[in-house]
Write an enzyme that holds these catalytic residues in place. Structure first.
Site, mmCIF file in Angstrom:
data_model
loop_
_atom_site.group_PDB
_atom_site.id
_atom_site.type_symbol
_atom_site.label_atom_id
_atom_site.label_comp_id
_atom_site.label_asym_id
_atom_site.label_seq_id
_atom_site.Cartn_x
_atom_site.Cartn_y
_atom_site.Cartn_z
ATOM 1 N N GLU A 1 7.719 6.400 0.686
ATOM 2 C CA GLU A 1 8.308 5.333 1.500
ATOM 3 C C GLU A 1 9.634 4.811 0.948
ATOM 4 O O GLU A 1 10.574 4.555 1.716
ATOM 5 C CB GLU A 1 7.315 4.178 1.647
ATOM 6 N N HIS B 1 -5.639 -1.514 4.272
ATOM 7 C CA HIS B 1 -5.124 -1.155 5.588
ATOM 8 C C HIS B 1 -5.208 -2.323 6.566
ATOM 9 O O HIS B 1 -5.073 -2.114 7.784
ATOM 10 C CB HIS B 1 -5.885 0.052 6.147
#
Length: 479
Positions: free
Chosen positions: A209, A278
Protein backbone atom coordinates in the site's frame (compact mmCIF):
# COMPACT_ATOMS: atom_id res chain seq x y z
CA UNK A 1 -21.38 -20.81 -12.33
CA UNK A 2 -21.27 -24.50 -12.99
CA UNK A 3 -24.68 -25.78 -14.10
CA UNK A 4 -25.39 -29.47 -13.75
CA UNK A 5 -27.03 -31.28 -16.66
CA UNK A 6 -28.35 -34.75 -17.24
CA UNK A 7 -26.72 -36.32 -20.25
CA UNK A 8 -27.16 -39.99 -21.04
CA UNK A 9 -28.26 -40.84 -17.52
CA UNK A 10 -25.12 -39.41 -15.93
CA UNK A 11 -24.49 -36.09 -14.27
CA UNK A 12 -21.88 -33.76 -15.69
CA UNK A 13 -20.75 -30.20 -15.10
CA UNK A 14 -20.49 -27.49 -17.70
CA UNK A 15 -18.77 -24.15 -17.18
CA UNK A 16 -21.19 -21.53 -18.49
CA UNK A 17 -18.95 -18.59 -17.68
CA UNK A 18 -19.09 -15.82 -15.15
CA UNK A 19 -22.70 -14.77 -15.63
CA UNK A 20 -25.93 -15.17 -13.75
CA UNK A 21 -28.07 -18.03 -15.03
CA UNK A 22 -31.69 -18.35 -13.95
CA UNK A 23 -32.64 -21.92 -13.06
CA UNK A 24 -35.84 -23.01 -14.77
CA UNK A 25 -38.07 -25.84 -13.60
CA UNK A 26 -41.32 -26.58 -15.39
CA UNK A 27 -41.17 -23.38 -17.40
CA UNK A 28 -40.77 -20.98 -14.47
CA UNK A 29 -37.84 -19.32 -12.79
CA UNK A 30 -37.23 -20.69 -9.31
CA UNK A 31 -33.69 -19.55 -8.50
CA UNK A 32 -30.53 -18.20 -10.02
CA UNK A 33 -26.80 -18.54 -9.60
CA UNK A 34 -24.75 -15.39 -9.32
CA UNK A 35 -21.58 -15.44 -11.36
CA UNK A 36 -18.39 -13.49 -11.38
CA UNK A 37 -16.63 -10.90 -13.50
CA UNK A 38 -19.23 -10.45 -16.25
CA UNK A 39 -22.23 -10.36 -13.94
CA UNK A 40 -23.16 -6.67 -14.49
CA UNK A 41 -23.56 -6.83 -18.25
CA UNK A 42 -26.78 -8.14 -19.69
CA UNK A 43 -27.13 -11.35 -21.65
CA UNK A 44 -30.50 -12.72 -22.67
CA UNK A 45 -31.12 -16.46 -22.68
CA UNK A 46 -34.08 -18.39 -24.01
CA UNK A 47 -34.80 -21.98 -23.04
CA UNK A 48 -36.07 -23.84 -26.04
CA UNK A 49 -39.36 -25.59 -25.35
CA UNK A 50 -38.37 -28.96 -26.73
CA UNK A 51 -35.34 -29.24 -24.43
CA UNK A 52 -35.43 -30.43 -20.85
CA UNK A 53 -35.16 -27.51 -18.41
CA UNK A 54 -31.93 -27.30 -16.44
CA UNK A 55 -32.56 -28.96 -13.13
CA UNK A 56 -35.63 -30.78 -14.47
CA UNK A 57 -36.27 -34.36 -15.51
CA UNK A 58 -36.85 -35.11 -19.21
CA UNK A 59 -39.56 -32.86 -20.60
CA UNK A 60 -41.08 -32.28 -24.03
CA UNK A 61 -43.51 -29.97 -25.79
CA UNK A 62 -46.43 -31.76 -24.21
CA UNK A 63 -45.18 -31.08 -20.71
CA UNK A 64 -43.88 -27.55 -21.13
CA UNK A 65 -45.52 -26.39 -24.38
CA UNK A 66 -44.46 -22.94 -25.53
CA UNK A 67 -43.59 -21.80 -22.02
CA UNK A 68 -40.26 -20.37 -23.11
CA UNK A 69 -38.54 -18.38 -20.44
CA UNK A 70 -36.69 -15.20 -21.36
CA UNK A 71 -34.83 -13.53 -18.52
CA UNK A 72 -31.95 -11.10 -18.33
CA UNK A 73 -28.84 -12.93 -17.29
CA UNK A 74 -27.85 -11.01 -14.18
CA UNK A 75 -28.39 -10.93 -10.44
CA UNK A 76 -31.52 -8.79 -10.89
CA UNK A 77 -34.17 -9.47 -13.55
CA UNK A 78 -34.54 -5.78 -14.41
CA UNK A 79 -32.59 -4.89 -17.52
CA UNK A 80 -30.77 -1.67 -16.86
CA UNK A 81 -27.98 -0.93 -19.24
CA UNK A 82 -26.55 -3.21 -21.91
CA UNK A 83 -28.19 -5.75 -24.13
CA UNK A 84 -25.12 -7.88 -24.74
CA UNK A 85 -21.73 -8.77 -23.38
CA UNK A 86 -19.01 -6.59 -24.85
CA UNK A 87 -16.45 -9.32 -25.30
CA UNK A 88 -15.48 -12.52 -27.04
CA UNK A 89 -17.03 -15.97 -27.03
CA UNK A 90 -18.37 -17.84 -24.06
CA UNK A 91 -19.84 -21.27 -23.59
CA UNK A 92 -23.61 -21.63 -23.30
CA UNK A 93 -25.25 -24.54 -21.47
CA UNK A 94 -27.10 -27.14 -23.49
CA UNK A 95 -30.77 -26.37 -23.82
CA UNK A 96 -30.25 -22.61 -23.99
CA UNK A 97 -29.64 -20.15 -26.78
CA UNK A 98 -28.81 -16.45 -26.66
CA UNK A 99 -31.07 -13.72 -28.00
CA UNK A 100 -29.11 -10.48 -28.22
CA UNK A 101 -30.24 -7.01 -29.28
CA UNK A 102 -27.19 -5.65 -31.09
CA UNK A 103 -26.03 -2.20 -32.11
CA UNK A 104 -27.40 -2.50 -35.63
CA UNK A 105 -30.86 -3.48 -34.39
CA UNK A 106 -30.68 -7.06 -35.60
CA UNK A 107 -31.16 -10.08 -33.37
CA UNK A 108 -28.24 -12.48 -33.26
CA UNK A 109 -28.59 -15.89 -31.73
CA UNK A 110 -26.40 -18.95 -31.45
CA UNK A 111 -26.60 -22.13 -33.43
CA UNK A 112 -25.53 -25.58 -32.35
CA UNK A 113 -22.06 -24.28 -31.52
CA UNK A 114 -23.48 -22.49 -28.48
CA UNK A 115 -21.26 -19.40 -28.55
CA UNK A 116 -21.99 -15.81 -27.61
CA UNK A 117 -21.84 -13.37 -30.53
CA UNK A 118 -19.04 -10.84 -30.46
CA UNK A 119 -20.05 -7.21 -30.29
CA UNK A 120 -20.16 -5.27 -33.55
CA UNK A 121 -17.39 -2.89 -32.54
CA UNK A 122 -14.75 -3.14 -29.81
CA UNK A 123 -15.60 -1.15 -26.70
CA UNK A 124 -18.98 -0.04 -28.04
CA UNK A 125 -22.10 -0.58 -26.00
CA UNK A 126 -24.93 -2.58 -27.47
CA UNK A 127 -28.21 -0.80 -27.92
CA UNK A 128 -29.64 -0.01 -24.49
CA UNK A 129 -32.89 -1.78 -23.73
CA UNK A 130 -33.93 0.98 -21.37
CA UNK A 131 -34.20 3.30 -24.39
CA UNK A 132 -36.62 1.08 -26.30
CA UNK A 133 -39.96 2.88 -26.52
CA UNK A 134 -42.05 -0.25 -26.05
CA UNK A 135 -39.80 -1.67 -23.30
CA UNK A 136 -39.45 -4.99 -25.09
CA UNK A 137 -37.03 -7.10 -27.10
CA UNK A 138 -37.81 -9.58 -29.84
CA UNK A 139 -36.49 -13.12 -29.97
CA UNK A 140 -35.81 -15.15 -33.12
CA UNK A 141 -39.47 -16.15 -33.38
CA UNK A 142 -40.70 -12.53 -33.49
CA UNK A 143 -42.48 -12.72 -30.14
CA UNK A 144 -42.14 -9.84 -27.71
CA UNK A 145 -41.12 -10.21 -24.10
CA UNK A 146 -41.63 -7.28 -21.75
CA UNK A 147 -38.53 -6.02 -19.97
CA UNK A 148 -38.62 -3.61 -17.05
CA UNK A 149 -36.92 -0.33 -17.92
CA UNK A 150 -35.31 1.27 -14.89
CA UNK A 151 -32.22 3.19 -13.85
CA UNK A 152 -32.09 1.48 -10.45
CA UNK A 153 -28.83 -0.18 -9.60
CA UNK A 154 -26.82 -1.32 -6.60
CA UNK A 155 -24.26 0.98 -5.07
CA UNK A 156 -21.28 -1.00 -6.34
CA UNK A 157 -22.76 -0.75 -9.83
CA UNK A 158 -23.26 3.00 -9.52
CA UNK A 159 -19.65 3.44 -8.37
CA UNK A 160 -18.47 1.26 -11.24
CA UNK A 161 -20.47 3.34 -13.69
CA UNK A 162 -19.09 6.58 -12.25
CA UNK A 163 -15.52 5.36 -12.77
CA UNK A 164 -16.31 4.19 -16.29
CA UNK A 165 -17.98 7.46 -17.30
CA UNK A 166 -15.13 9.55 -15.95
CA UNK A 167 -12.49 7.38 -17.63
CA UNK A 168 -14.36 7.79 -20.91
CA UNK A 169 -14.65 11.54 -20.37
CA UNK A 170 -11.07 12.23 -19.31
CA UNK A 171 -8.10 10.19 -20.60
CA UNK A 172 -5.99 11.28 -17.61
CA UNK A 173 -8.22 9.33 -15.18
CA UNK A 174 -6.71 5.99 -14.16
CA UNK A 175 -7.20 3.53 -11.33
CA UNK A 176 -4.72 1.43 -9.40
CA UNK A 177 -4.78 -0.97 -6.49
CA UNK A 178 -4.75 -4.60 -5.51
CA UNK A 179 -6.89 -6.78 -7.80
CA UNK A 180 -8.61 -3.81 -9.47
CA UNK A 181 -7.82 -5.15 -12.94
CA UNK A 182 -8.58 -8.69 -14.00
CA UNK A 183 -10.35 -9.58 -10.76
CA UNK A 184 -12.49 -6.43 -10.88
CA UNK A 185 -11.85 -5.19 -7.35
CA UNK A 186 -12.78 -6.77 -4.05
CA UNK A 187 -16.35 -5.47 -4.43
CA UNK A 188 -16.44 -5.38 -8.26
CA UNK A 189 -16.30 -1.60 -8.56
CA UNK A 190 -13.76 -1.91 -11.41
CA UNK A 191 -15.31 -4.98 -12.98
CA UNK A 192 -14.16 -5.49 -16.59
CA UNK A 193 -12.71 -1.99 -16.88
CA UNK A 194 -9.35 -3.43 -17.89
CA UNK A 195 -10.96 -4.82 -21.04
CA UNK A 196 -12.16 -1.41 -22.11
CA UNK A 197 -9.32 0.82 -20.91
CA UNK A 198 -6.33 -1.50 -20.86
CA UNK A 199 -3.95 -2.72 -18.18
CA UNK A 200 -2.09 0.59 -17.82
CA UNK A 201 -5.13 2.71 -16.97
CA UNK A 202 -6.53 -0.08 -14.78
CA UNK A 203 -3.37 -1.14 -13.01
CA UNK A 204 -3.05 -4.17 -10.75
CA UNK A 205 -0.47 -3.46 -8.06
CA UNK A 206 1.53 -5.59 -5.65
CA UNK A 207 0.33 -5.94 -2.06
CA UNK A 208 2.27 -2.88 -0.98
CA UNK A 209 0.00 0.00 0.00
CA UNK A 210 2.70 2.52 0.85
CA UNK A 211 4.34 2.03 -2.57
CA UNK A 212 1.31 2.25 -4.83
CA UNK A 213 -0.13 5.13 -2.80
CA UNK A 214 3.11 7.00 -3.42
CA UNK A 215 2.92 6.07 -7.09
CA UNK A 216 -0.62 7.46 -7.26
CA UNK A 217 0.40 10.71 -5.60
CA UNK A 218 3.32 11.08 -7.98
CA UNK A 219 1.02 10.42 -10.93
CA UNK A 220 -1.35 13.13 -9.66
CA UNK A 221 1.53 15.60 -9.35
CA UNK A 222 2.53 15.05 -12.97
CA UNK A 223 -0.89 15.55 -14.55
CA UNK A 224 -2.93 12.37 -14.13
CA UNK A 225 -6.08 11.92 -12.06
CA UNK A 226 -5.55 8.60 -10.28
CA UNK A 227 -8.11 6.68 -8.26
CA UNK A 228 -6.34 4.54 -5.67
CA UNK A 229 -8.41 1.71 -4.25
CA UNK A 230 -7.71 0.28 -0.85
CA UNK A 231 -8.97 -3.29 -0.81
CA UNK A 232 -10.03 -2.53 2.75
CA UNK A 233 -9.73 0.87 4.38
CA UNK A 234 -7.88 -0.73 7.28
CA UNK A 235 -5.03 -1.58 4.92
CA UNK A 236 -4.50 2.10 4.13
CA UNK A 237 -2.89 2.55 7.52
CA UNK A 238 0.16 1.08 5.79
CA UNK A 239 0.06 4.08 3.44
CA UNK A 240 -0.59 6.69 6.14
CA UNK A 241 2.78 8.37 5.63
CA UNK A 242 2.09 8.97 1.93
CA UNK A 243 -1.46 10.19 2.59
CA UNK A 244 -0.58 12.59 5.40
CA UNK A 245 2.90 13.87 4.53
CA UNK A 246 2.48 13.98 0.76
CA UNK A 247 -1.08 14.02 -0.61
CA UNK A 248 -2.38 16.65 1.77
CA UNK A 249 0.70 18.85 2.04
CA UNK A 250 2.45 18.92 -1.34
CA UNK A 251 0.32 21.72 -2.76
CA UNK A 252 1.33 23.88 0.21
CA UNK A 253 4.95 22.81 0.56
CA UNK A 254 5.56 23.30 -3.18
CA UNK A 255 4.29 26.85 -2.99
CA UNK A 256 1.32 25.98 -5.17
CA UNK A 257 3.45 24.56 -7.98
CA UNK A 258 1.92 21.09 -7.62
CA UNK A 259 -1.65 19.98 -7.17
CA UNK A 260 -2.63 16.46 -6.15
CA UNK A 261 -5.97 15.52 -7.74
CA UNK A 262 -6.19 12.02 -6.28
CA UNK A 263 -9.16 10.00 -5.03
CA UNK A 264 -8.44 7.41 -2.35
CA UNK A 265 -11.43 5.10 -2.03
CA UNK A 266 -12.43 1.71 -0.70
CA UNK A 267 -14.67 -0.26 1.66
CA UNK A 268 -14.69 0.29 5.39
CA UNK A 269 -16.91 0.17 8.45
CA UNK A 270 -18.28 -2.67 10.53
CA UNK A 271 -19.44 -5.49 8.28
CA UNK A 272 -20.87 -8.84 9.29
CA UNK A 273 -18.37 -10.64 11.48
CA UNK A 274 -15.28 -9.39 9.66
CA UNK A 275 -13.24 -9.18 12.84
CA UNK A 276 -11.40 -6.24 14.38
CA UNK A 277 -8.81 -5.59 11.66
CA UNK A 278 -11.39 -5.58 8.85
CA UNK A 279 -13.94 -3.45 10.73
CA UNK A 280 -11.95 -0.24 10.96
CA UNK A 281 -13.52 3.21 10.79
CA UNK A 282 -10.66 5.44 9.68
CA UNK A 283 -12.49 8.76 9.38
CA UNK A 284 -11.06 9.89 12.70
CA UNK A 285 -7.53 8.88 11.64
CA UNK A 286 -7.61 11.09 8.57
CA UNK A 287 -9.66 14.07 9.72
CA UNK A 288 -6.67 15.86 11.25
CA UNK A 289 -4.58 15.77 8.05
CA UNK A 290 -4.45 19.29 6.58
CA UNK A 291 -5.34 19.63 2.92
CA UNK A 292 -7.37 16.40 2.62
CA UNK A 293 -11.14 16.24 2.13
CA UNK A 294 -13.24 13.39 3.56
CA UNK A 295 -16.45 12.31 1.83
CA UNK A 296 -18.83 9.49 2.84
CA UNK A 297 -21.45 8.27 0.36
CA UNK A 298 -24.67 6.64 1.50
CA UNK A 299 -26.96 5.97 -1.48
CA UNK A 300 -26.42 4.66 -5.01
CA UNK A 301 -27.31 8.09 -6.37
CA UNK A 302 -25.02 10.21 -4.22
CA UNK A 303 -22.27 7.58 -4.48
CA UNK A 304 -22.15 7.98 -8.26
CA UNK A 305 -22.56 11.77 -8.28
CA UNK A 306 -20.04 12.32 -5.47
CA UNK A 307 -17.41 10.01 -6.94
CA UNK A 308 -17.64 11.79 -10.28
CA UNK A 309 -17.21 15.14 -8.50
CA UNK A 310 -14.29 13.77 -6.48
CA UNK A 311 -12.50 12.57 -9.61
CA UNK A 312 -12.89 16.01 -11.19
CA UNK A 313 -11.71 17.85 -8.07
CA UNK A 314 -8.16 19.17 -7.86
CA UNK A 315 -7.99 18.31 -4.15
CA UNK A 316 -6.92 14.99 -2.58
CA UNK A 317 -10.11 13.27 -1.44
CA UNK A 318 -10.59 10.22 0.74
CA UNK A 319 -13.85 8.61 -0.36
CA UNK A 320 -15.48 6.31 2.21
CA UNK A 321 -17.74 3.48 1.07
CA UNK A 322 -19.41 1.33 3.70
CA UNK A 323 -18.95 -2.37 3.15
CA UNK A 324 -22.61 -3.12 3.95
CA UNK A 325 -24.01 -0.61 1.47
CA UNK A 326 -22.56 -2.04 -1.74
CA UNK A 327 -25.71 -4.08 -2.42
CA UNK A 328 -28.05 -1.23 -1.53
CA UNK A 329 -30.30 -0.62 -4.52
CA UNK A 330 -31.70 2.70 -5.71
CA UNK A 331 -32.09 5.17 -8.55
CA UNK A 332 -29.07 6.96 -9.99
CA UNK A 333 -28.67 10.10 -12.05
CA UNK A 334 -27.46 10.42 -15.60
CA UNK A 335 -23.88 10.90 -16.80
CA UNK A 336 -24.02 14.65 -16.26
CA UNK A 337 -25.12 14.56 -12.61
CA UNK A 338 -22.48 15.50 -10.07
CA UNK A 339 -22.98 16.48 -6.43
CA UNK A 340 -21.25 19.11 -4.36
CA UNK A 341 -18.61 17.50 -2.17
CA UNK A 342 -19.03 20.04 0.64
CA UNK A 343 -22.84 20.01 0.89
CA UNK A 344 -24.87 18.00 3.41
CA UNK A 345 -28.06 16.24 2.34
CA UNK A 346 -31.40 16.90 4.02
CA UNK A 347 -32.94 13.46 4.51
CA UNK A 348 -36.00 14.53 6.50
CA UNK A 349 -37.19 17.93 7.67
CA UNK A 350 -38.54 18.28 11.20
CA UNK A 351 -38.78 20.66 14.14
CA UNK A 352 -38.11 18.68 17.36
CA UNK A 353 -34.39 17.99 17.09
CA UNK A 354 -31.55 17.73 14.55
CA UNK A 355 -30.00 14.32 13.93
CA UNK A 356 -26.60 14.49 12.21
CA UNK A 357 -25.30 11.27 10.73
CA UNK A 358 -23.48 9.80 7.72
CA UNK A 359 -22.81 6.59 5.78
CA UNK A 360 -24.62 3.44 6.99
CA UNK A 361 -25.88 5.10 10.15
CA UNK A 362 -28.26 7.05 7.93
CA UNK A 363 -30.36 3.90 7.64
CA UNK A 364 -30.15 3.07 11.33
CA UNK A 365 -31.40 6.60 12.02
CA UNK A 366 -34.20 6.31 9.45
CA UNK A 367 -35.39 3.10 11.09
CA UNK A 368 -35.49 4.77 14.50
CA UNK A 369 -37.12 7.92 13.16
CA UNK A 370 -39.89 5.92 11.54
CA UNK A 371 -40.81 4.46 14.92
CA UNK A 372 -40.49 7.84 16.67
CA UNK A 373 -42.66 9.64 14.12
CA UNK A 374 -45.39 7.08 14.69
CA UNK A 375 -45.45 8.24 18.32
CA UNK A 376 -45.67 11.92 17.43
CA UNK A 377 -42.03 13.02 17.37
CA UNK A 378 -40.76 15.16 14.51
CA UNK A 379 -36.97 14.89 14.12
CA UNK A 380 -34.92 16.44 11.33
CA UNK A 381 -32.32 14.15 9.73
CA UNK A 382 -29.21 15.42 7.94
CA UNK A 383 -26.70 13.21 6.13
CA UNK A 384 -23.38 15.03 6.51
CA UNK A 385 -21.84 13.64 3.26
CA UNK A 386 -18.78 15.85 3.82
CA UNK A 387 -17.13 14.87 7.08
CA UNK A 388 -14.28 17.26 6.44
CA UNK A 389 -15.07 20.08 6.09
CA UNK A 390 -18.53 20.12 7.69
CA UNK A 391 -21.36 21.93 5.91
CA UNK A 392 -21.81 24.45 8.70
CA UNK A 393 -24.42 26.45 6.76
CA UNK A 394 -26.90 23.55 6.68
CA UNK A 395 -26.04 22.53 10.24
CA UNK A 396 -26.47 26.07 11.60
CA UNK A 397 -29.84 26.54 9.94
CA UNK A 398 -31.14 23.29 11.43
CA UNK A 399 -29.75 23.87 14.93
CA UNK A 400 -31.31 27.33 15.12
CA UNK A 401 -34.66 25.78 14.18
CA UNK A 402 -34.72 22.72 16.45
CA UNK A 403 -32.37 23.79 19.32
CA UNK A 404 -31.40 20.17 19.94
CA UNK A 405 -28.65 18.05 18.34
CA UNK A 406 -28.17 14.30 18.26
CA UNK A 407 -25.06 12.96 16.50
CA UNK A 408 -25.15 9.32 15.36
CA UNK A 409 -21.99 7.72 13.97
CA UNK A 410 -20.25 4.39 13.57
CA UNK A 411 -16.90 5.97 14.33
CA UNK A 412 -15.27 5.55 17.74
CA UNK A 413 -16.45 7.75 20.58
CA UNK A 414 -12.99 8.98 21.56
CA UNK A 415 -11.64 11.39 18.96
CA UNK A 416 -14.28 10.49 16.40
CA UNK A 417 -16.10 12.62 13.83
CA UNK A 418 -18.89 13.16 16.35
CA UNK A 419 -16.46 14.54 18.91
CA UNK A 420 -15.17 17.13 16.45
CA UNK A 421 -18.68 18.02 15.30
CA UNK A 422 -19.96 18.35 18.86
CA UNK A 423 -17.11 20.72 19.71
CA UNK A 424 -17.82 22.92 16.68
CA UNK A 425 -21.54 23.10 17.48
CA UNK A 426 -20.91 23.97 21.12
CA UNK A 427 -18.39 26.63 20.15
CA UNK A 428 -20.64 28.32 17.59
CA UNK A 429 -24.23 27.68 18.63
CA UNK A 430 -24.24 27.28 22.40
CA UNK A 431 -26.83 30.03 22.89
CA UNK A 432 -29.17 28.33 20.42
CA UNK A 433 -29.17 24.99 22.25
CA UNK A 434 -31.92 23.97 24.67
CA UNK A 435 -30.25 20.63 25.39
CA UNK A 436 -26.69 19.37 25.54
CA UNK A 437 -25.37 17.80 22.35
CA UNK A 438 -25.79 14.02 22.55
CA UNK A 439 -23.43 11.64 20.75
CA UNK A 440 -24.12 8.02 19.92
CA UNK A 441 -20.90 6.35 18.78
CA UNK A 442 -19.22 2.96 18.66
CA UNK A 443 -17.59 1.62 21.79
CA UNK A 444 -13.85 2.16 22.23
CA UNK A 445 -13.04 -1.52 21.88
CA UNK A 446 -11.80 -3.73 19.02
CA UNK A 447 -14.81 -4.99 17.06
CA UNK A 448 -15.59 -8.55 18.20
CA UNK A 449 -16.07 -11.36 15.73
CA UNK A 450 -19.13 -12.83 17.51
CA UNK A 451 -22.26 -11.30 15.98
CA UNK A 452 -24.06 -10.59 19.24
CA UNK A 453 -21.00 -8.89 20.70
CA UNK A 454 -20.38 -7.00 17.46
CA UNK A 455 -23.91 -5.56 17.62
CA UNK A 456 -23.27 -4.38 21.17
CA UNK A 457 -20.31 -2.26 20.09
CA UNK A 458 -22.13 -0.18 17.46
CA UNK A 459 -25.22 2.03 17.55
CA UNK A 460 -28.57 0.32 17.00
CA UNK A 461 -31.93 1.79 16.03
CA UNK A 462 -33.27 1.26 19.55
CA UNK A 463 -30.46 3.44 20.92
CA UNK A 464 -31.37 6.25 18.53
CA UNK A 465 -35.07 6.01 19.34
CA UNK A 466 -34.37 6.12 23.08
CA UNK A 467 -32.14 9.18 22.62
CA UNK A 468 -34.86 11.01 20.66
CA UNK A 469 -37.40 10.40 23.39
CA UNK A 470 -35.01 11.46 26.14
CA UNK A 471 -34.12 14.73 24.40
CA UNK A 472 -37.57 15.90 23.32
CA UNK A 473 -39.89 16.73 26.22
CA UNK A 474 -43.57 15.83 26.09
CA UNK A 475 -44.80 19.47 25.99
CA UNK A 476 -42.58 20.23 22.98
CA UNK A 477 -43.82 17.13 21.22
CA UNK A 478 -47.47 18.01 21.83
CA UNK A 479 -46.93 21.60 20.75
Amino acid sequence: EREREREGGRESERDVGSTTVWRVVGGRVVSCGIGGPRNPTVLVLEREAQRAPIGGEGGDDGEHGEANVLESCRSDPEVRRNACWNGGSESVPNGWRSVVDTNDGSNERTDGAHTWPRNVEENKWCQELTRRTDGSIADGRKRNVQVAATNDMMMWESLRLAVEEEMERDPTVCIMGEDVGHYGGSYKVTLDHYKKFGDLRVLDTPICENSFMGMGIGAAMTGLRPIVEGMNMGFLLLAFNQISNNSGMLHYTSGGHYKVPIVIRGPGGVGRQLGAEHSQRLESYFQSIPGVQLVACSTPRNAKALLKAAIRSDNPIIFFEHVLLYNLKGAVGDADEVQCLEKAEMVREGKDLTILTYSRMRYVVEQAVKAAVAEGYDPEVIDLISIKPFDMGTIAQSVKKTHRVLIVEECMRSGGIGASLSAVINENFLDDLDHQVVRLSSQDVPTPYARTLEDCTIVQAADVEAAIKSMVPIPARIA
